[in-house]
Design an enzyme around this catalytic site. Sequence first.
Site, PDB file in Angstrom:
ATOM      1  N   LYS A 231      22.864   2.575  19.606  1.00  0.00           N
ATOM      2  CA  LYS A 231      23.003   1.276  18.557  1.00  0.00           C
ATOM      3  C   LYS A 231      24.920   1.295  18.465  1.00  0.00           C
ATOM      4  CE  LYS A 231      23.247   1.218  13.709  1.00  0.00           C
ATOM      5  NZ  LYS A 231      22.357   1.712  12.271  1.00  0.00           N
TER       6      LYS A 231
ATOM      7  N   SER B 164      19.548  -0.856   9.240  1.00  0.00           N
ATOM      8  CA  SER B 164      20.335  -1.457  10.017  1.00  0.00           C
ATOM      9  C   SER B 164      19.803  -1.131  11.632  1.00  0.00           C
ATOM     10  CB  SER B 164      21.649  -1.258  10.045  1.00  0.00           C
ATOM     11  OG  SER B 164      22.132   0.224   9.967  1.00  0.00           O
TER      12      SER B 164
ATOM     13  N   SER C  89      18.234   3.800   7.424  1.00  0.00           N
ATOM     14  CA  SER C  89      18.490   2.975   8.349  1.00  0.00           C
ATOM     15  C   SER C  89      18.131   3.112  10.049  1.00  0.00           C
ATOM     16  CB  SER C  89      20.128   3.114   9.563  1.00  0.00           C
ATOM     17  OG  SER C  89      20.832   1.953   8.830  1.00  0.00           O
TER      18      SER C  89
END
Lengths: 94, 484
Positions: free
Chosen positions: B79, B154, B178
């Site tokens: 990420k 996210s 997330s």
Amino acid sequence: MKKDIDIKSVAKLAAINLSEHEEKKLEKDLNIILEHVEALSKMDIDDEEISIHPLGEILNLREDISSEFLTHDEAMSNSPETEDGHFVVPPSLD
Amino acid sequence: MNLSNSSISEINKLYKSKELKPSEVYEEVFTNASLSESIIHAHLKLFQEEGIEASKLSDERFAEGKQLSDLDGIPIAIKDNINLKNHETTCSSKILSNYVSPYDATVITKLRNSGVVFTGKTNLDEFAMGSSTENSAFGPTKNPWNPEHVPGGSSGGSAAVVSVGSALASLGSDTGGSIRQPASFCGVVGFKPTYGTVSRYGLVAFASSLDQIGPITNSVEDAKIIFNSIKGHDPLDATSIQDTSIEIPEDKTAKVGVIKELMEDGISDESKNEVEKTIKLLEEQGNKVVEVSLPLTKMALSIYYLIAPAECSANLSRLDGVRYGSRESGETSYEMIENTRAEGFGEEVKKRILLGTYALSAGYYDAYYGQALKARSLITKDFDNIFQEVDYLISPTTPTPAFKFGEKTENPLEMYMSDLCTIPANLAGLPAISIPTGLSNQNMPLSIQLMSPARTDSSLLKFSEKLEKLVAFNQRTPLLKDMK
């Protein structure tokens, strides 16, 4: 408790220059959120303890011993403007 | 054999028996990325040359019988809020679009030392604030199951790449769901470890008392392998905890509680059905399942939306155009900072910074932030009490399957509600996992979530492995089938 948010003064505190359009939109959204969280202020929990670490752990700092890490140049490498190893910014006073 | 759907342990066996090379697996995942990226936009950056080089070095290690770990030669995506030395860490924000990290996060150092091949950096909602990747400054990621739907957020990019096979696994970060929510929306496994078990050093901080790095994978076993590789106390993270794991029952003697409040209004019938279906399987196996009540779960969203923005407003104050990030001009330093932040942050980030600033400001601190912290302590106590009665808690991971783009962008609360089931685990610091269990009427993935007491991560993963076998969900996104 809830009062409508004064968006201009909060934006000043947060150091974000908002456009008029943003002020309107964000003020509306923030008031919706504050309305929602209002129920929390009615909870009778004055005696409850506060814990910052979710597991109630004490935050342990490592020993104060110097170690090899970033070089001065590496630490400065992402700055928009530097001079002689210092960060350069516009004047702080008008 | 479809390599990108295979488990890490299967691939490792083939590497060791010399039937397969890491460079061959890397080639397949890179092909998958090349085919899928124009549709789903899950990677912000692909490390093609570096990946080829790293996988060839891994080939050599296996040829010489000198593999570094079970993760050697396994392609993993990261990420883009986790620092990899000499690579950009943008957090999907304009303000960090040129930031190049001069150091590795602790999780990256650990994976690097294990021989992992990094495939690239994945898309996210700006600074991990959002549930759909619609807040990314570089455009949203699309759901590989149906590009009209969001991948969740996210860590939407990290979930999508595993779902489509352009990485065998990925790392995400979970502040209010997330990792688990996008994993659920994309039909893969997402695991949020106990707060503090995985170092946050090198993760760009959003809400420091809630953030936790964890894996997104094809299976629970893969999540376990990655978790075991990245966990451990880190002196560079003051909130990191010593390894004091606790064991709880992992077989049919385990008692499971169904959270009543997460099976009521606001949860779709489809999501509830998955939990009911799973409960039946557990009961058939011999597990005792009982209904439990956690009344404060209904307050979790309010508590979260005071604590997380408060911490974010403090953490993001460092983005001032002085030491790193973009800079806008201004006559004075203060004007420069105000203009830089106005231009560099997107709307959702501004909203949360303002909310946090307000909640922490003079006259409101006790009523908002202080009150939220006290309520958080109460939630933790409620969980402690419930875990006296049961070993695990089961609920849907999300109230609905993946929604369509634009469906929840008008009213902030509607978007926030999609984290209703995942936020409580962050507030109490508990480990929690999302396991795919079925498909909706519209062929979108559905999942269940399991939570367990703090520090019982290993037991939770073992119990989840058994549950995963019982559920036997083995569907994959059809996205690449037609393209190959």
